[in-house]
Scaffold this motif. Sequence first.
Motif, PDB file in Angstrom:
ATOM      1  N   PHE A 492      35.719 -87.949 -51.206  1.00 24.66           N
ATOM      2  CA  PHE A 492      35.238 -88.672 -51.793  1.00 24.66           C
ATOM      3  C   PHE A 492      35.558 -89.555 -52.953  1.00 24.66           C
ATOM      4  O   PHE A 492      36.073 -88.998 -53.374  1.00 24.66           O
ATOM      5  CB  PHE A 492      33.570 -88.532 -52.148  1.00 24.66           C
ATOM      6  CG  PHE A 492      32.498 -87.589 -51.152  1.00 24.66           C
ATOM      7  CD1 PHE A 492      32.280 -88.928 -50.276  1.00 24.66           C
ATOM      8  CD2 PHE A 492      32.216 -86.826 -51.399  1.00 24.66           C
ATOM      9  CE1 PHE A 492      31.194 -87.906 -49.496  1.00 24.66           C
ATOM     10  CE2 PHE A 492      31.521 -85.527 -50.289  1.00 24.66           C
ATOM     11  CZ  PHE A 492      30.487 -86.185 -49.215  1.00 24.66           C
ATOM     12  N   HIS A 493      35.729 -90.671 -53.048  1.00 25.92           N
ATOM     13  CA  HIS A 493      35.479 -91.686 -54.312  1.00 25.92           C
ATOM     14  C   HIS A 493      34.651 -90.996 -55.502  1.00 25.92           C
ATOM     15  O   HIS A 493      33.260 -91.507 -55.533  1.00 25.92           O
ATOM     16  CB  HIS A 493      36.026 -93.133 -53.661  1.00 25.92           C
ATOM     17  CG  HIS A 493      36.664 -93.707 -55.196  1.00 25.92           C
ATOM     18  ND1 HIS A 493      35.895 -94.443 -55.795  1.00 25.92           N
ATOM     19  CD2 HIS A 493      37.523 -94.206 -55.522  1.00 25.92           C
ATOM     20  CE1 HIS A 493      37.323 -95.048 -56.917  1.00 25.92           C
ATOM     21  NE2 HIS A 493      37.411 -94.415 -56.649  1.00 25.92           N
ATOM     22  N   ASP A 494      35.260 -90.923 -56.449  1.00 25.65           N
ATOM     23  CA  ASP A 494      34.024 -91.173 -58.419  1.00 25.65           C
ATOM     24  C   ASP A 494      33.155 -92.036 -57.928  1.00 25.65           C
ATOM     25  O   ASP A 494      33.434 -93.544 -57.632  1.00 25.65           O
ATOM     26  CB  ASP A 494      34.967 -91.448 -59.006  1.00 25.65           C
ATOM     27  CG  ASP A 494      34.202 -90.795 -60.671  1.00 25.65           C
ATOM     28  OD1 ASP A 494      34.105 -89.938 -60.229  1.00 25.65           O
ATOM     29  OD2 ASP A 494      34.391 -91.687 -60.782  1.00 25.65           O
ATOM     30  N   ILE A 495      31.529 -91.765 -57.855  1.00 24.33           N
ATOM     31  CA  ILE A 495      30.509 -92.544 -58.449  1.00 24.33           C
ATOM     32  C   ILE A 495      31.130 -93.218 -59.502  1.00 24.33           C
ATOM     33  O   ILE A 495      30.756 -94.335 -59.740  1.00 24.33           O
ATOM     34  CB  ILE A 495      29.668 -91.358 -58.327  1.00 24.33           C
ATOM     35  CG1 ILE A 495      29.704 -91.057 -56.832  1.00 24.33           C
ATOM     36  CG2 ILE A 495      28.522 -92.993 -58.524  1.00 24.33           C
ATOM     37  CD1 ILE A 495      28.458 -90.211 -56.076  1.00 24.33           C
ATOM     38  N   GLU A 496      31.318 -93.032 -60.971  1.00 22.37           N
ATOM     39  CA  GLU A 496      31.178 -93.757 -61.943  1.00 22.37           C
ATOM     40  C   GLU A 496      32.230 -94.863 -61.983  1.00 22.37           C
ATOM     41  O   GLU A 496      31.339 -95.600 -62.619  1.00 22.37           O
ATOM     42  CB  GLU A 496      31.255 -92.479 -63.230  1.00 22.37           C
ATOM     43  CG  GLU A 496      30.554 -91.457 -63.060  1.00 22.37           C
ATOM     44  CD  GLU A 496      30.005 -90.193 -64.186  1.00 22.37           C
ATOM     45  OE1 GLU A 496      30.902 -89.967 -64.830  1.00 22.37           O
ATOM     46  OE2 GLU A 496      29.284 -90.279 -63.979  1.00 22.37           O
ATOM     47  N   THR A 497      33.093 -94.375 -61.461  1.00 18.43           N
ATOM     48  CA  THR A 497      34.018 -95.603 -62.134  1.00 18.43           C
ATOM     49  C   THR A 497      33.640 -96.867 -60.473  1.00 18.43           C
ATOM     50  O   THR A 497      33.766 -97.777 -60.615  1.00 18.43           O
ATOM     51  CB  THR A 497      35.848 -94.802 -61.267  1.00 18.43           C
ATOM     52  OG1 THR A 497      35.578 -94.567 -59.993  1.00 18.43           O
ATOM     53  CG2 THR A 497      36.172 -94.114 -62.343  1.00 18.43           C
ATOM     54  N   SER A 498      33.385 -96.407 -59.147  1.00 17.42           N
ATOM     55  CA  SER A 498      32.761 -97.046 -57.890  1.00 17.42           C
ATOM     56  C   SER A 498      31.916 -98.447 -59.728  1.00 17.42           C
ATOM     57  O   SER A 498      31.581 -99.438 -59.269  1.00 17.42           O
ATOM     58  CB  SER A 498      32.297 -96.912 -57.375  1.00 17.42           C
ATOM     59  OG  SER A 498      33.582 -96.529 -56.873  1.00 17.42           O
TER      60      SER A 498
END
Lengths: 611, 219
Positions: A492-498
Amino acid sequence: MDKKLERILPRVQKPARYIGGELNSVVKDKEKIGLRYAFCFPDSYEIGMSHLGIKILYAIANSREDTWCERVFAPWPDMEEQMRQNGILLYGLESGDPIRDFDMIGFTLQYELCYTNVLNMLDLAGLPVFAKDRTALSPIVMGGGPCVCNPEPIAPFFDLFSLGDGEEVNNELMDLYLEHKKRGSDKQAFLADAAKIPGVYVPSLYNVSYHADGTVGAVTPAGGAPETVTKRVVRDLDKVAYPESFVVPFIDVVHDRVTHEIFRGCIRGCRFCQACFLNRPIREKSPETINEQCKVLCRNTGYDEISLCSLSSSDYSRIEELLNLLLDWTPQEKINVALPSLRVDNFSDELLQKLKKVRRSGLTFAPEAGTQRLRDVINKNVTEEEMLKTANIAFSGGYCAVKLYFMLGLPTETDEDVEGIGLLAKKVVDAFYTNPDRPAGRGVQVSISASSFVPKPFTPFQWEPQATAEELQEKQQHLKETLPSRKISVSFHDIETSCLEGVFARGDRRLADVIYRAWKQGCTFDSWGDFFKYDVWMRCFADAGLDPAFYANRRRAFSEVLPWDHLNYGVSRRYLEREAQKAMRAETTPNCKQGCAGCGANKLNGGHCDV
Amino acid sequence: MYDLRLWLSKKGSLKYVSHLDMFRLMQRAVRRAGIPLWYTEGFNPHPYISFLLALSLGIEGEGEPVDLRIVGEMTPEEVRERLNAVLPRGLSVVAAAPPQDKPAAIAFGRYDVYLDPAQISGAELQDVLAGGGLTCQKSGKSGHKKIMKTVDVSAQLREWQIEEKDGSLLLHVVLPAGSTVNLNPLQLLEAVSEKRGAPVYACSAVRTALLKADGKEFR
C-alpha cells in the motif's frame, strides 16, 4: 573546490551528490555570461537527475551563449546540517557559486510534497522565502512543472510560474530578463512585462477574495495582467530542441539511462489522471527523429539502455516502425530498449516478440480498479478479458511475475469493488496455471500495489471529495482480509502522505501559511516516509486556522469558483463537467482515436491533434 | 584478444566517487571511446572490466590498476588516448600495458597524507606512531550480523616517514592493502586522533603506488 566544502564532504553520505563535474556537465566562463540560471529540483540528487524535463531545459538554456544554467538539488538532511553549521550557502553544482547571486532560480514542481523543500532551498541559499521580501530584480524565482496547474498554495513564495511546455517560454523569459537587466529596471517592471508573455502567471498581480464559507469569491488581475493565463504548447516535437547529451551521474540514480519522450499527451482520458489532461493535445515525434536522437545520445553518454517514455507507449501510432529502426542497430551495440507504460488492450504478440529481443523485465498492468463498473466510472477502458488475454500472451512468452496497480478511494467505490481487486488478481494466477505454454517448473507471482486516489485539478474528478484517512484505512484492511490466494502479495501507499497531497493539490493561497509554519518546524522531504511528520502538519493547520478536510474531503459544486479557474490548460471546464456527470452514470467515453470527445485542447495547437 | 592493464589517476573531487560507481563510469567510458571489449558470455553479458583494488572514498590515486580484455588489434597506446578523450575531469589513464603481476600479489599501498601542522606537529605525530597501542573501529560481519571490530593498527604499521617543509606536514606511509588485510590512511588518522584525544584530519590523502609482499612495485 571550496575549502569549507572539502572539509565537510567526508562527513556526509554519498558526497558525490555534491561535487558536480559529471561527464557532459556544462562549465562556462562566467565573465562572458549575462544570465546565470539555477535549475532547482526540490528533492534528492538521485530523484532530480532522473527527470527528463531538467535535461531538456538545461540543454536549451546552455545552448545560449549569454546564459549559464546550473543544476541544484535539495541537500540531504545530513548535508544540510553540515552546510548550516559551516556557513555554506546553497551552490550550483557546475560552478560551486552561491545561487543567491544568480539572475534566475527555477524550480520544477513535480509533486505537492516537495513544497517545503522549495522553502528550505531558498533559505539555504540565503534568500527570504517570501517573494515580497525579495525586492531586487535578481534573483527571479520561478516555477514550472505539473503542480503549477494550481500553484496557489505556494504562490506567495514565487515571482512567476510558467504553465505548460517550457522549451520556448523559458527563452522568452530570459530574453526579457536580459533586456530589463541592461535597462537597470526593477523587479516590478520586469514582472509586469513578464505577465504579458503567454503562459506566464505572475501571482502577485492577482488578488483573491473569499466568501464567508471559505470558498473563493473571485480572482482579479491587476496591472494589465490577463484574466486567464493559458498554458504553452510546443507545436512540433520534431523541430523543438532536444539535448544531444545528458549529464551522466557518477552515482546510481533512479533512472540512469537514455530516456526519450516519443509523444506528449494521452488519448485515453482516464478520469483520474491529471497527466493526461495537462498534456493535451497529442503531439507525436517521428520515428526517424527519435531514432537519430537516440543514436546521438547513446554515443555521447555511453549508456547501454534506452527507455522510450510517454503516458501510454503502445498508443504511439508508429510504434512498430520505431522499434524496427531501433532494433536495427541496438543489438550489435549491446543496447537495451525498454518500453514502459504499455496498455493491456493493444499489446500484440508481435510487439511482445520484438520486446523479447531486448532484456526481459517484469510485466506491469494498471487496471486501477477491481470491477468493470468502477473501471467504467474512471474511464479506464480495459476489460478483464483483454487483461487476461495479455497476461496469457506474456506467460506463454516466459513471464512469471506480474505487477498490478490499483487505486483505493475512487469515486463511488464500494466494498465489492475493493474485493474485486483480489478476485482479478486471482484470475491472473489461475490464467498462469491453466496456460499450457507457461514456463515449466516455475510458479507465478502477482503483486498488487494499491495507492490512494487523490483528486486533482483539471480532471473530471476535480470536484470530488477525497476519501478520508479512516476510510482509506478500512479499505486497505478490507483488501488484505479478502485476498483469495497466497500467490498474491499486496503493498500500500502511505495514507497520510496522500491526505496531505490531496489538500495541496486543490488548495488555495491561504495554505502558504501552513507550508511556511510546517517548514519552520522542521518539515522537509515530506515525500520520504522517514522524514514525514504528519502530526506537525496537523498542528500547523490548526495554528493557521485552516481545516484540511475543507480542501480534501468536501464535494465541490460546479458553480464554485475553483482556485485554479483563472488558469487554462486547454481542456474546457464544460468538457470536464460533462465527463464528471458521465462518470456518475458509469458511462465511458471512447478514446481520442475512436472519436473526438471535444475536450478543447486542440485549440492550443491551431485545431490540430496527432490522432 | 589480449589483457590490458590500465593505470588510472583519480584526482580532485573524483575521490568522492566510490568503487562501485567507478565500475559503471568505466563501462560507459569504454563505450563512448569505442573500445572493443570482450563481453562475458552469461545470461546477462557485460564487458570485462576489473578494478583490482578498491580505493576508499576520499582518497586520491596516482596509479590505480584496472584490467580490460580487448578484442582485436587496438594498441594499448590507442586505448589510452581514446579513453583520455572521453573521461571526466579528474580521471585519466596514465599508462597502459599488459599485466605483469597477478592481482593477488598486491600486499601494500603507499600513501602520501597531507596534514595540518596547526592540528599536530611532526614530532608529536612521530611519538604517537612510534608509541604503539594504536587501534581503530572498523565495521565487519559476524555471520550475517553487522558488528564493529577493533583493529590493532600498530601491528600493521611498519614503515613511515614524516616530512616537514614550508609550513606543511606530509606523512609517507605504507599500509597493508589487498584481498585479506586492508587499512587505509584515514583509519590510521582515526587511531591517532583516538590515542592523543584530539582530532587529526587529512587535508588530502593520495595512494601513490601498490607494492608486492617483497616491497617491489606491483606492475
